[in-house]
Design a protein around this motif. Sequence first.
Motif, PDB file in Angstrom:
ATOM      1  N   ARG A 129      47.738  -8.006 -17.814  1.00 24.18           N
ATOM      2  CA  ARG A 129      48.730  -6.914 -17.508  1.00 24.18           C
ATOM      3  C   ARG A 129      48.000  -5.517 -17.766  1.00 24.18           C
ATOM      4  NH1 ARG A 129      53.751  -6.711 -21.410  1.00 24.18           N
ATOM      5  NH2 ARG A 129      51.975  -6.358 -22.756  1.00 24.18           N
ATOM      6  N   LEU A 130      48.223  -4.689 -16.564  1.00 21.71           N
ATOM      7  CA  LEU A 130      47.632  -3.377 -16.918  1.00 21.71           C
ATOM      8  C   LEU A 130      48.576  -2.346 -16.882  1.00 21.71           C
ATOM      9  CD1 LEU A 130      45.102  -1.265 -16.548  1.00 21.71           C
ATOM     10  CD2 LEU A 130      45.430  -1.315 -14.001  1.00 21.71           C
ATOM     11  N   VAL A 131      48.746  -1.548 -18.013  1.00 23.68           N
ATOM     12  CA  VAL A 131      49.885  -0.527 -18.115  1.00 23.68           C
ATOM     13  C   VAL A 131      49.175   0.632 -18.267  1.00 23.68           C
ATOM     14  CG1 VAL A 131      51.834  -0.033 -19.691  1.00 23.68           C
ATOM     15  CG2 VAL A 131      51.321  -2.169 -19.449  1.00 23.68           C
ATOM     16  N   VAL A 159      54.571   5.628 -15.427  1.00 27.28           N
ATOM     17  CA  VAL A 159      54.240   4.336 -15.958  1.00 27.28           C
ATOM     18  C   VAL A 159      54.111   3.366 -15.110  1.00 27.28           C
ATOM     19  CG1 VAL A 159      54.400   2.969 -18.003  1.00 27.28           C
ATOM     20  CG2 VAL A 159      55.149   5.155 -18.207  1.00 27.28           C
ATOM     21  N   PRO A 160      53.163   2.941 -14.270  1.00 26.70           N
ATOM     22  CA  PRO A 160      53.035   1.916 -13.489  1.00 26.70           C
ATOM     23  C   PRO A 160      52.527   0.645 -14.276  1.00 26.70           C
ATOM     24  CG  PRO A 160      50.732   3.245 -13.051  1.00 26.70           C
ATOM     25  CD  PRO A 160      52.012   4.068 -14.213  1.00 26.70           C
ATOM     26  N   VAL A 161      53.122  -0.609 -13.935  1.00 28.78           N
ATOM     27  CA  VAL A 161      52.653  -1.557 -14.799  1.00 28.78           C
ATOM     28  C   VAL A 161      52.316  -2.686 -13.608  1.00 28.78           C
ATOM     29  CG1 VAL A 161      53.552  -3.417 -16.342  1.00 28.78           C
ATOM     30  CG2 VAL A 161      54.171  -1.228 -16.566  1.00 28.78           C
ATOM     31  N   LEU A 162      51.149  -3.388 -13.868  1.00 36.01           N
ATOM     32  CA  LEU A 162      50.725  -4.335 -12.698  1.00 36.01           C
ATOM     33  C   LEU A 162      50.447  -5.637 -13.767  1.00 36.01           C
ATOM     34  CD1 LEU A 162      49.921  -5.247 -10.143  1.00 36.01           C
ATOM     35  CD2 LEU A 162      47.388  -4.471 -10.644  1.00 36.01           C
ATOM     36  N   ARG A 163      51.002  -6.589 -13.314  1.00 38.00           N
ATOM     37  CA  ARG A 163      50.884  -7.817 -14.083  1.00 38.00           C
ATOM     38  C   ARG A 163      50.678  -9.161 -12.920  1.00 38.00           C
ATOM     39  NH1 ARG A 163      55.095  -9.535 -18.806  1.00 38.00           N
ATOM     40  NH2 ARG A 163      54.583 -11.729 -19.113  1.00 38.00           N
ATOM     41  N   HIS A 164      49.843 -10.107 -13.289  1.00 37.11           N
ATOM     42  CA  HIS A 164      49.341 -11.133 -12.720  1.00 37.11           C
ATOM     43  C   HIS A 164      49.440 -12.296 -13.690  1.00 37.11           C
ATOM     44  CE1 HIS A 164      47.681 -13.312  -9.387  1.00 37.11           C
ATOM     45  NE2 HIS A 164      46.787 -13.706 -10.116  1.00 37.11           N
ATOM     46  N   GLY A 179      50.264 -17.722  -9.988  1.00 35.27           N
ATOM     47  CA  GLY A 179      49.812 -17.112  -8.942  1.00 35.27           C
ATOM     48  C   GLY A 179      50.720 -15.888  -8.650  1.00 35.27           C
ATOM     49  N   ARG A 180      51.743 -15.424  -9.379  1.00 34.67           N
ATOM     50  CA  ARG A 180      52.596 -14.352  -9.281  1.00 34.67           C
ATOM     51  C   ARG A 180      52.133 -12.994  -9.676  1.00 34.67           C
ATOM     52  NH1 ARG A 180      56.777 -15.427  -5.824  1.00 34.67           N
ATOM     53  NH2 ARG A 180      58.232 -14.127  -6.922  1.00 34.67           N
ATOM     54  N   THR A 181      51.964 -11.917  -8.744  1.00 31.58           N
ATOM     55  CA  THR A 181      52.043 -10.650  -9.161  1.00 31.58           C
ATOM     56  C   THR A 181      53.088  -9.810  -8.938  1.00 31.58           C
ATOM     57  OG1 THR A 181      49.476 -10.807  -8.267  1.00 31.58           O
ATOM     58  CG2 THR A 181      50.288  -8.724  -8.282  1.00 31.58           C
ATOM     59  N   ASN A 182      53.098  -8.868  -9.834  1.00 32.63           N
ATOM     60  CA  ASN A 182      54.482  -7.963  -9.980  1.00 32.63           C
ATOM     61  C   ASN A 182      54.017  -6.784 -10.318  1.00 32.63           C
ATOM     62  OD1 ASN A 182      56.920 -10.091 -10.377  1.00 32.63           O
ATOM     63  ND2 ASN A 182      55.230 -10.978 -11.583  1.00 32.63           N
ATOM     64  N   LEU A 183      54.502  -5.754  -9.601  1.00 32.56           N
ATOM     65  CA  LEU A 183      54.278  -4.448  -9.760  1.00 32.56           C
ATOM     66  C   LEU A 183      55.563  -3.778 -10.100  1.00 32.56           C
ATOM     67  CD1 LEU A 183      52.418  -1.687  -9.455  1.00 32.56           C
ATOM     68  CD2 LEU A 183      52.753  -1.740  -7.089  1.00 32.56           C
ATOM     69  N   TYR A 184      55.573  -2.919 -10.935  1.00 32.89           N
ATOM     70  CA  TYR A 184      56.841  -2.029 -11.548  1.00 32.89           C
ATOM     71  C   TYR A 184      56.317  -0.717 -12.006  1.00 32.89           C
ATOM     72  CZ  TYR A 184      60.383  -0.677 -14.982  1.00 32.89           C
ATOM     73  OH  TYR A 184      61.213   0.099 -15.728  1.00 32.89           O
ATOM     74  N   ALA A 185      57.166   0.306 -11.847  1.00 34.13           N
ATOM     75  CA  ALA A 185      56.944   1.560 -12.127  1.00 34.13           C
ATOM     76  C   ALA A 185      58.122   2.488 -12.684  1.00 34.13           C
ATOM     77  CB  ALA A 185      56.267   2.340 -11.086  1.00 34.13           C
ATOM     78  N   SER A 186      57.933   3.346 -13.529  1.00 31.11           N
ATOM     79  CA  SER A 186      59.147   4.253 -13.940  1.00 31.11           C
ATOM     80  C   SER A 186      58.556   5.712 -14.010  1.00 31.11           C
ATOM     81  CB  SER A 186      59.438   3.791 -15.475  1.00 31.11           C
ATOM     82  OG  SER A 186      58.407   4.083 -16.523  1.00 31.11           O
ATOM     83  N   LEU A 240      63.845   7.367 -13.471  1.00 34.03           N
ATOM     84  CA  LEU A 240      64.013   6.546 -12.227  1.00 34.03           C
ATOM     85  C   LEU A 240      62.896   5.372 -12.302  1.00 34.03           C
ATOM     86  CD1 LEU A 240      63.771   9.241  -9.490  1.00 34.03           C
ATOM     87  CD2 LEU A 240      65.806   8.086 -10.416  1.00 34.03           C
ATOM     88  N   SER A 241      63.079   4.242 -12.061  1.00 37.07           N
ATOM     89  CA  SER A 241      62.488   3.138 -12.111  1.00 37.07           C
ATOM     90  C   SER A 241      62.706   2.069 -10.890  1.00 37.07           C
ATOM     91  CB  SER A 241      62.306   2.394 -13.429  1.00 37.07           C
ATOM     92  OG  SER A 241      63.647   1.780 -13.666  1.00 37.07           O
ATOM     93  N   GLY A 242      61.748   1.159 -10.803  1.00 39.21           N
ATOM     94  CA  GLY A 242      61.843   0.058  -9.918  1.00 39.21           C
ATOM     95  C   GLY A 242      60.620  -0.638  -9.601  1.00 39.21           C
ATOM     96  N   GLY A 243      60.885  -1.990  -8.957  1.00 39.95           N
ATOM     97  CA  GLY A 243      59.807  -2.671  -8.524  1.00 39.95           C
ATOM     98  C   GLY A 243      60.130  -4.199  -9.097  1.00 39.95           C
ATOM     99  N   ARG A 244      59.109  -5.043  -9.048  1.00 40.93           N
ATOM    100  CA  ARG A 244      59.507  -6.480  -9.400  1.00 40.93           C
ATOM    101  C   ARG A 244      58.543  -6.613 -10.806  1.00 40.93           C
ATOM    102  NH1 ARG A 244      57.610 -11.151  -5.589  1.00 40.93           N
ATOM    103  NH2 ARG A 244      55.581 -10.898  -6.587  1.00 40.93           N
ATOM    104  N   ARG A 245      59.449  -7.225 -11.643  1.00 40.86           N
ATOM    105  CA  ARG A 245      58.917  -7.377 -13.065  1.00 40.86           C
ATOM    106  C   ARG A 245      59.348  -8.504 -13.536  1.00 40.86           C
ATOM    107  NH1 ARG A 245      61.886  -2.928 -16.745  1.00 40.86           N
ATOM    108  NH2 ARG A 245      60.257  -3.717 -18.322  1.00 40.86           N
TER     109      ARG A 245
END
Length: 827
Positions: A465-467, A483-488, A493-500, A515-520
Amino acid sequence: MTVLCATLFVLCNISLSHKKAYAIPLTGKVVSVAGKPIPFASITVKGGPQGTTANAEGDYRLDLPPGNYTLICGHVGYRRTEARITLTAAPQRLDFTLHIQELTLGEVTIRPGGEDPAYAIMRKAIARRNFHRSRVGSWSCDAYVKGLLRLAQYPKSFMGQKIAFEDADTARERILYLSETIAKVRYKQPEGQRVEVVSTRVSGRSDAFGLGSPQPISFYEETVRLPAALNPRGFVSPLADNAIYFYRYRYQGAFAEDGRLVNRIQVIPKRSYEPLFSGYIQIIEEEWNIHSVDLLLTKSSQMELLDTLVVQQTYAPAKGGPYMLQSQALLPSFRQFGFQARGHFISVFSNYVIDPAFTAKSFGRTILRYDSASNRRSSDEWNRLRPIPLLPEEQRDYLRKDSLERRRQDPQYLDSLDRVQNKITFSSLVLTGQNVVRRRDSTRLSINPLINNVGFNTVEGWMARLVATLTKDLPGRRRLTLVPVLRHGFGNGRTNLYASLRYRYGAGFARELRLSGGRRVLQYNEANPVSLFSNTGNTLFFGNNFLKIYEARTAEVSHSAGLGHGLSLQAGLQYQARHALANTDTSRYWGRYPSKLRYTSNWPLAASSAVMPDHQALLATLSLTWRPGSRYIEFPDRTITVSNGSPLFVFSYTYGLPEILGSDVDYGRWRLTVRDDWPLGLAGTLRYRLATGGFTHQPRLEFPDFRHFNGNQVVKAGEYLNTFQLAGYYALATRDRLYAEAHLEHDFGGALTNKLPLIRKLNLRLLTGANVLMTSSSGHYAEAFAGVDNLLKVFRLDFLYARDPTGSSRTGIRLGVRGVDAFFQED
């Protein structure tokens, strides 16, 4: 690391600079007969309200209108000296030489084996304690507060980081903090104290606000309250009603002053490792009030954080008769992790007015207010205003740090500082996190450490995870935080990107738009009771995959704002498209006993084979927080709330909105929480969190929307007062119409362990308490515990007994570790 507490002072209707504009400066030095400076000696005008205190080198300054004066100079342990002087138009100098106070026994006879005469004096002083505590119902005065913290020694590096200072000075002794404040204080029973700061200054920070309130220590109280970090129980006053059970008193003699007899009493703790003072207190005959004190706290006083703290006070008669506190000096010192520091925090009170004519607007919820121009006075103005002369090293500190502050306006200089601070190191990448600062445009990038962002679970397999947190400070105390969050997951094999994105703004009470949104990836309990760090170890080495997660596409908007009167409001709207996840890697195990492998499915309810269906949820949430009787500190650009010891109430309601944006849920969930700490004096502190709640309706409800209570299935303790330490992580989840929850903890604060000779030096603290949950249809759960805190200064060990709704019981231990919670938290 170590924080020294000192609170704030302030001024009111009349500008001190205007009052001093026509005054004549009188300066001088206070020394002993041996010629050595006497630090913090008091100098007052006989029969007048004016007064000041000498600095650490015995130098003083007092501004007075032209005229004839008798000045009185004194210090604890020295004979008071008077001197006459006539001030005309030119500045004048008047030095004082103080002699050691000669004490006489008078008619006192101390017989062998008899009671020391100090006890008779102290009994009379104790009997008059309450009278002197409340004798003056209202007053006002001017106040000057100076705080200095000096680093006497420090290591070359700490936790792998080289210790260097911006000025590149390698001297082993240096001033870390220096501030001054001039203020006016009002006091009235029962309203309390209000401080108005007229002028304040912090060395090297022209936009900062210094110590505002002097926090005078009252030995007329039963328990002397100092910052809780020193001892949450407080310290027993030598004048407390039961002080004779804690102290021995020794009569040193007496001396005459202004026709009054002043008794000098030595204060001696009866036992070590009790919260007690040692030193001297001087009591005035007949009135039995305090003349002055010179008292000491040490580690054997059950004091944490500091090694020693000296408290010196002098009292003088105010115009109108009663003795009022004239000066107070707090002299702390500490040594820790190779750092050695000492300091002084001086408060000088003058121009007392007894029973002033306050108006209805003189008091209110604001206890401290900084004038809009309080931190804008020039050095020349300060030279005229300050009642205590600066030491040469203090003058150099102001000059050096003010010069550095001017250099910080040069973008090239700021870039040079950034290059030094932004160096990438192994420890920052792995353990502490990497920070990248760009001072010229007030931007900071923080990257979370690898230790808390690489792990293993049975759903994603190995994952990374990269936070990152990008912060931009804007004019007017506004701030943007991205705050972007990249998780793999390498297993699934799932990659999720989320940001607030958070925007903090608003003068007065703070407001924030989020405000926030993405897949987490989310835990079924939104409180995130299982950390990535803890789950990795438990899964690989013990075969326990406690982490239960699902995936969701999310979008959220929320807003929070302070409303005043102790109220704050938060409202939000959240959309989730939820998808259940399944295990993909259940064979990886590094433990010694493969036969004991206990991997379970990713569904939290072990007794059920059901899986959460894919669905959508649109949730509206409203939360109201209220602390009755809250008080405020007003800065020119913001207002902050300070606790007044009253409970904190939090009410929240979440409504699952059906049929909107395809939402499949329909329910109403509410919760009311109250929490507080009750100081019990020498008996310690009682902390509690009580809650009740339930569901108003629930035609359609999915498992993430249940009311989840934090459980804990690992040795590392969960959040105290918010966790059932022996319950399964999801064993207590409920959809009941009504529940009640209670967490209680009594910290004895060393009240019992200080009686045990072999362990009292460790300053251990015993605790006991209980955690209880009652539901309307699912049964009751309860656990009781007893524990020991402050083991090696960082550990807490609890022994627990629990009984669940089925009647089954179990025992266990939980270990708390201060300072490492970041490794046991999920984002």
